[in-house]
Design an enzyme around this catalytic site. Structure first.
Site, PDB file in Angstrom:
ATOM      1  N   SER A  36       0.870  -1.166   0.000  1.00  0.00           N
ATOM      2  CA  SER A  36       0.000   0.000   0.000  1.00  0.00           C
ATOM      3  C   SER A  36       0.906   1.215   0.000  1.00  0.00           C
ATOM      4  CB  SER A  36      -0.842  -0.016   1.266  1.00  0.00           C
ATOM      5  OG  SER A  36      -1.414   1.249   1.487  1.00  0.00           O
ATOM      6  N   TYR A  63      -1.641  -1.229  10.624  1.00  0.00           N
ATOM      7  CA  TYR A  63      -1.750  -1.336   9.171  1.00  0.00           C
ATOM      8  C   TYR A  63      -0.500  -0.849   8.435  1.00  0.00           C
ATOM      9  CZ  TYR A  63      -3.804  -1.305   4.552  1.00  0.00           C
ATOM     10  OH  TYR A  63      -4.040  -1.551   3.234  1.00  0.00           O
TER      11      TYR A  63
END
Ligand code: NAG
Ligand code: NAG
Length: 337
Positions: free
Chosen positions: A184, A196
């Site tokens: 990401s 995350y």
């Protein structure tokens, strides 16, 4: 050329002018770009003889990629977390597509999947592994979090991926295959605290070392770096519920350092940013994955989405102070009472 025979003015006439340098540079750059596109366009032609395993096919990128590759005659083995997800996908695709239930955080479940896949692929080995399964986990300012809050994302996104990759490596080596990892832009810029960003940063680092180690065995490793996309990971209602849960759990003295309205401001800022950068066209990501699996010369990194390509990835090359200046504006400052 013998300058000794020429006057300075005559010699100047033979020197390329500034415009000529620029023209030559433009031509060279154009040729390089054309060659690069041509190289990019080379595809493998025996896709019907190749097997690809995709994790996290219940929804989002994994689900779309499974159906996309199935239409191109690739032998897709779609790993879903739930039986319901697997049944739904099987109903929407050809009889060639196989589904298997896989929980990437459970070693026993991975071993069962390896047995299933090795029976499917036989001695051809596994051509592609797409590590796509992912989750967001709790996000919030760092002093709202406890150690366990980091585990959800780290277990699935990082340790789960490592577990799956390690167990499938023998099958991948046989096929001199490819691994595609979904990272990401948050693997480059950690603008939200929680597990995350850390997990996605770990995916980048692990993939880079895997690429170097496995190139000796003819394997290729690609990382996909999507910007904001409309998937289960970016559903604002789920994020909101979780942020409120963290806030309600906080001791009063920590809440006081943020002020009573902070949590609403925080969610408003987050919804604002997500609305700007949330692409709904998931095929931008799955097309990168498809290229990584089917091109003769896959790239090591793919940025997916306009925000990743034009904003986040360039920003990650700037000095940290520039990144901080911009990422620091994405969330409100605490207003202590
Ligand atoms: C996946 O496996 C982990 C570890 O065994 C377990 O805690 C979790 O509940 C499982 N998830 C699902 C959806 O089965
Ligand atoms: C993907 O990431 C996992 C864990 O981060 C790692 O085990 C694996 O080697 C990586 N593979 C590729 C192709 O990047």
């Amino acid at each position: 050329m013998h300058y000794g025979f020429l006057s300075t003015q005559e010699a100047d006439a033979f020197m390329p002018s500034c415009e000529e340098y620029v023209a030559v540079a433009c031509v060279l750059i154009s040729v390089a770009v054309l060659c690069w596109y041509a190289r990019d366009a080379y595809r493998l032609d025996d896709l019907h003889a190749k097997h690809v395993l995709i994790t996290g096919c219940d929804s989002g990128f994994g689900n779309l990629l499974a159906r996309q590759l199935d239409r191109k005659d690739v032998n897709v083995i779609a790993a879903c977390l739930t039986d319901a997800g697997a049944a739904e996908l099987a109903a929407a695709s050809s009889r060639r597509l196989r589904t298997v239930v896989l929980n990437v955080t459970d070693g026993e479940s991975i071993r069962r999947a390896v047995q299933f896949v090795s029976a499917e692929v036989g001695d051809r080995g596994l051509w592609g592994l797409v590590n796509n399964a992912g989750c967001l986990g709790p996000l919030g300012p760092i002093d709202w979090l406890q150690l366990e809050d980091f585990s959800a994302a780290l277990d699935v996104n990082l340790m789960g991926m490592i577990g799956v990759t390690l167990q499938f490596l023998p099958l991948l080596k046989v096929a001199r295959g490819r691994v595609v990892n979904v990272s990401s832009i948050m693997g480059r810029l950690s603008f939200i605290s929680g597990g995350y960003c850390i997990s996605k940063c770990g995916v980048q680092s692990f993939s880079d070392s895997l690429r170097l180690d496995m190139r000796h065995f003819g394997m290729k490793v690609s990382i996909i770096e999507p910007g904001g996309f409309k998937t289960a990971v970016t559903r604002m209602d789920l994020i909101e519920k979780d942020v409120k849960r963290l806030w309600d759990r906080l001791p009063q003295d920590i809440r006081d350092t943020y002020g009573p309205k902070y949590v609403d401001d925080y969610l408003r800022y987050q919804a604002f940013t997500l609305n700007i950068v949330r692409n709904s066209d998931l095929s931008k990501v799955t097309n990168c994955m498809e290229h990584a699996l089917t091109a003769q010369y896959p790239r090591a990194r793919y940025g997916a989405g306009w925000d990743a390509k034009l904003f986040w990835i360039p920003l990650s090359y700037f000095p940290t102070c520039v990144g901080d200046l911009i990422c620091g504006r994405l969330f409100p400052a605490p207003k202590a009472v």
